[in-house]
Design a protein around this motif. Sequence first.
Motif, PDB file in Angstrom:
ATOM      1  N   PHE A  31       0.828  -1.197   0.000  1.00  0.00           N
ATOM      2  CA  PHE A  31       0.000   0.000   0.000  1.00  0.00           C
ATOM      3  C   PHE A  31       0.868   1.254   0.000  1.00  0.00           C
ATOM      4  O   PHE A  31       0.602   2.207  -0.727  1.00  0.00           O
ATOM      5  CB  PHE A  31      -0.938  -0.002   1.216  1.00  0.00           C
ATOM      6  CG  PHE A  31      -1.870   1.172   1.279  1.00  0.00           C
ATOM      7  CD1 PHE A  31      -3.014   1.194   0.506  1.00  0.00           C
ATOM      8  CD2 PHE A  31      -1.596   2.251   2.103  1.00  0.00           C
ATOM      9  CE1 PHE A  31      -3.880   2.274   0.558  1.00  0.00           C
ATOM     10  CE2 PHE A  31      -2.448   3.331   2.161  1.00  0.00           C
ATOM     11  CZ  PHE A  31      -3.598   3.347   1.381  1.00  0.00           C
ATOM     12  N   ARG A  32       1.920   1.246   0.803  1.00  0.00           N
ATOM     13  CA  ARG A  32       2.806   2.413   0.889  1.00  0.00           C
ATOM     14  C   ARG A  32       3.567   2.656  -0.407  1.00  0.00           C
ATOM     15  O   ARG A  32       3.987   3.776  -0.677  1.00  0.00           O
ATOM     16  CB  ARG A  32       3.787   2.235   2.047  1.00  0.00           C
ATOM     17  CG  ARG A  32       3.126   2.380   3.396  1.00  0.00           C
ATOM     18  CD  ARG A  32       4.110   2.150   4.505  1.00  0.00           C
ATOM     19  NE  ARG A  32       3.479   2.379   5.807  1.00  0.00           N
ATOM     20  CZ  ARG A  32       4.049   2.091   6.954  1.00  0.00           C
ATOM     21  NH1 ARG A  32       5.260   1.558   6.987  1.00  0.00           N
ATOM     22  NH2 ARG A  32       3.419   2.325   8.092  1.00  0.00           N
ATOM     23  N   GLN A  33       3.750   1.624  -1.217  1.00  0.00           N
ATOM     24  CA  GLN A  33       4.459   1.781  -2.484  1.00  0.00           C
ATOM     25  C   GLN A  33       3.568   2.392  -3.570  1.00  0.00           C
ATOM     26  O   GLN A  33       4.065   2.845  -4.597  1.00  0.00           O
ATOM     27  CB  GLN A  33       5.007   0.436  -2.963  1.00  0.00           C
ATOM     28  CG  GLN A  33       6.130  -0.078  -2.105  1.00  0.00           C
ATOM     29  CD  GLN A  33       6.559  -1.484  -2.483  1.00  0.00           C
ATOM     30  OE1 GLN A  33       6.006  -2.101  -3.387  1.00  0.00           O
ATOM     31  NE2 GLN A  33       7.551  -2.007  -1.776  1.00  0.00           N
ATOM     32  N   MET A  34       2.273   2.404  -3.341  1.00  0.00           N
ATOM     33  CA  MET A  34       1.339   2.974  -4.314  1.00  0.00           C
ATOM     34  C   MET A  34       1.421   4.498  -4.289  1.00  0.00           C
ATOM     35  O   MET A  34       1.763   5.094  -3.269  1.00  0.00           O
ATOM     36  CB  MET A  34      -0.097   2.566  -3.975  1.00  0.00           C
ATOM     37  CG  MET A  34      -0.367   1.113  -4.081  1.00  0.00           C
ATOM     38  SD  MET A  34      -2.068   0.787  -3.574  1.00  0.00           S
ATOM     39  CE  MET A  34      -2.132  -0.964  -3.820  1.00  0.00           C
ATOM     40  N   GLN A  39      -3.736   4.851  -3.706  1.00  0.00           N
ATOM     41  CA  GLN A  39      -4.131   4.685  -2.305  1.00  0.00           C
ATOM     42  C   GLN A  39      -5.564   5.159  -2.090  1.00  0.00           C
ATOM     43  O   GLN A  39      -6.351   4.499  -1.404  1.00  0.00           O
ATOM     44  CB  GLN A  39      -3.181   5.449  -1.390  1.00  0.00           C
ATOM     45  CG  GLN A  39      -1.806   4.828  -1.296  1.00  0.00           C
ATOM     46  CD  GLN A  39      -0.873   5.613  -0.399  1.00  0.00           C
ATOM     47  OE1 GLN A  39      -1.204   6.689   0.092  1.00  0.00           O
ATOM     48  NE2 GLN A  39       0.312   5.067  -0.178  1.00  0.00           N
ATOM     49  N   ARG A  40      -5.919   6.306  -2.676  1.00  0.00           N
ATOM     50  CA  ARG A  40      -7.293   6.815  -2.528  1.00  0.00           C
ATOM     51  C   ARG A  40      -8.293   5.842  -3.149  1.00  0.00           C
ATOM     52  O   ARG A  40      -9.373   5.618  -2.595  1.00  0.00           O
ATOM     53  CB  ARG A  40      -7.416   8.198  -3.162  1.00  0.00           C
ATOM     54  CG  ARG A  40      -6.860   9.307  -2.300  1.00  0.00           C
ATOM     55  CD  ARG A  40      -7.261  10.683  -2.790  1.00  0.00           C
ATOM     56  NE  ARG A  40      -6.788  10.973  -4.136  1.00  0.00           N
ATOM     57  CZ  ARG A  40      -5.637  11.589  -4.427  1.00  0.00           C
ATOM     58  NH1 ARG A  40      -4.853  12.006  -3.454  1.00  0.00           N
ATOM     59  NH2 ARG A  40      -5.288  11.799  -5.670  1.00  0.00           N
ATOM     60  N   ASP A  41      -7.938   5.258  -4.294  1.00  0.00           N
ATOM     61  CA  ASP A  41      -8.828   4.294  -4.943  1.00  0.00           C
ATOM     62  C   ASP A  41      -9.065   3.079  -4.049  1.00  0.00           C
ATOM     63  O   ASP A  41     -10.196   2.625  -3.905  1.00  0.00           O
ATOM     64  CB  ASP A  41      -8.244   3.841  -6.284  1.00  0.00           C
ATOM     65  CG  ASP A  41      -8.270   4.923  -7.341  1.00  0.00           C
ATOM     66  OD1 ASP A  41      -8.992   5.934  -7.166  1.00  0.00           O
ATOM     67  OD2 ASP A  41      -7.554   4.775  -8.357  1.00  0.00           O
ATOM     68  N   ILE A  42      -8.002   2.568  -3.446  1.00  0.00           N
ATOM     69  CA  ILE A  42      -8.121   1.411  -2.547  1.00  0.00           C
ATOM     70  C   ILE A  42      -8.974   1.765  -1.339  1.00  0.00           C
ATOM     71  O   ILE A  42      -9.866   1.010  -0.942  1.00  0.00           O
ATOM     72  CB  ILE A  42      -6.720   0.918  -2.100  1.00  0.00           C
ATOM     73  CG1 ILE A  42      -5.936   0.350  -3.275  1.00  0.00           C
ATOM     74  CG2 ILE A  42      -6.826  -0.099  -0.962  1.00  0.00           C
ATOM     75  CD1 ILE A  42      -6.476  -0.941  -3.838  1.00  0.00           C
ATOM     76  N   ASP A  47     -14.131   1.524   1.599  1.00  0.00           N
ATOM     77  CA  ASP A  47     -15.255   2.288   2.147  1.00  0.00           C
ATOM     78  C   ASP A  47     -16.572   1.755   1.579  1.00  0.00           C
ATOM     79  O   ASP A  47     -17.533   1.574   2.315  1.00  0.00           O
ATOM     80  CB  ASP A  47     -15.076   3.771   1.850  1.00  0.00           C
ATOM     81  CG  ASP A  47     -16.113   4.630   2.551  1.00  0.00           C
ATOM     82  OD1 ASP A  47     -16.373   4.381   3.754  1.00  0.00           O
ATOM     83  OD2 ASP A  47     -16.651   5.537   1.908  1.00  0.00           O
ATOM     84  N   VAL A  48     -16.593   1.508   0.289  1.00  0.00           N
ATOM     85  CA  VAL A  48     -17.810   0.971  -0.351  1.00  0.00           C
ATOM     86  C   VAL A  48     -18.127  -0.419   0.205  1.00  0.00           C
ATOM     87  O   VAL A  48     -19.280  -0.719   0.521  1.00  0.00           O
ATOM     88  CB  VAL A  48     -17.647   0.932  -1.891  1.00  0.00           C
ATOM     89  CG1 VAL A  48     -18.764   0.138  -2.537  1.00  0.00           C
ATOM     90  CG2 VAL A  48     -17.601   2.337  -2.442  1.00  0.00           C
ATOM     91  N   LEU A  49     -17.109  -1.261   0.321  1.00  0.00           N
ATOM     92  CA  LEU A  49     -17.333  -2.611   0.862  1.00  0.00           C
ATOM     93  C   LEU A  49     -17.879  -2.574   2.272  1.00  0.00           C
ATOM     94  O   LEU A  49     -18.794  -3.322   2.623  1.00  0.00           O
ATOM     95  CB  LEU A  49     -16.030  -3.414   0.855  1.00  0.00           C
ATOM     96  CG  LEU A  49     -15.556  -3.973  -0.468  1.00  0.00           C
ATOM     97  CD1 LEU A  49     -14.235  -4.712  -0.275  1.00  0.00           C
ATOM     98  CD2 LEU A  49     -16.583  -4.901  -1.077  1.00  0.00           C
ATOM     99  N   LEU A  50     -17.316  -1.712   3.100  1.00  0.00           N
ATOM    100  CA  LEU A  50     -17.717  -1.667   4.502  1.00  0.00           C
ATOM    101  C   LEU A  50     -19.074  -1.000   4.701  1.00  0.00           C
ATOM    102  O   LEU A  50     -19.762  -1.297   5.686  1.00  0.00           O
ATOM    103  CB  LEU A  50     -16.650  -0.939   5.329  1.00  0.00           C
ATOM    104  CG  LEU A  50     -15.307  -1.675   5.416  1.00  0.00           C
ATOM    105  CD1 LEU A  50     -14.264  -0.803   6.087  1.00  0.00           C
ATOM    106  CD2 LEU A  50     -15.469  -2.998   6.143  1.00  0.00           C
ATOM    107  N   SER A  51     -19.467  -0.138   3.790  1.00  0.00           N
ATOM    108  CA  SER A  51     -20.758   0.538   3.960  1.00  0.00           C
ATOM    109  C   SER A  51     -21.898  -0.206   3.286  1.00  0.00           C
ATOM    110  O   SER A  51     -23.057   0.136   3.494  1.00  0.00           O
ATOM    111  CB  SER A  51     -20.674   1.973   3.422  1.00  0.00           C
ATOM    112  OG  SER A  51     -20.456   1.961   2.026  1.00  0.00           O
TER     113      SER A  51
END
Length: 53
Positions: A31-34, A39-42, A47-51
């Motif tokens: 993630f840090r290498q992105m 990172q915002r896309d991930i 966020d969509v999955l959890l909501s």
Amino acid sequence: MSVNNDVQAKQSENVEFAELSQHERMVLQMFRQMNQQQQRDILRFFDVLLSAK
């Protein structure tokens, strides 16, 4: 003062990193290498999955 805060943040980050499993560390490193957009896309994806109900 700012340098001291940076050092404390790094130490805290290292402790938290050490507590992660090998898989969690690998995901965090990837993630840090992105770039910021990736990172915002991930994060938006999670966020969509959890909501979703």
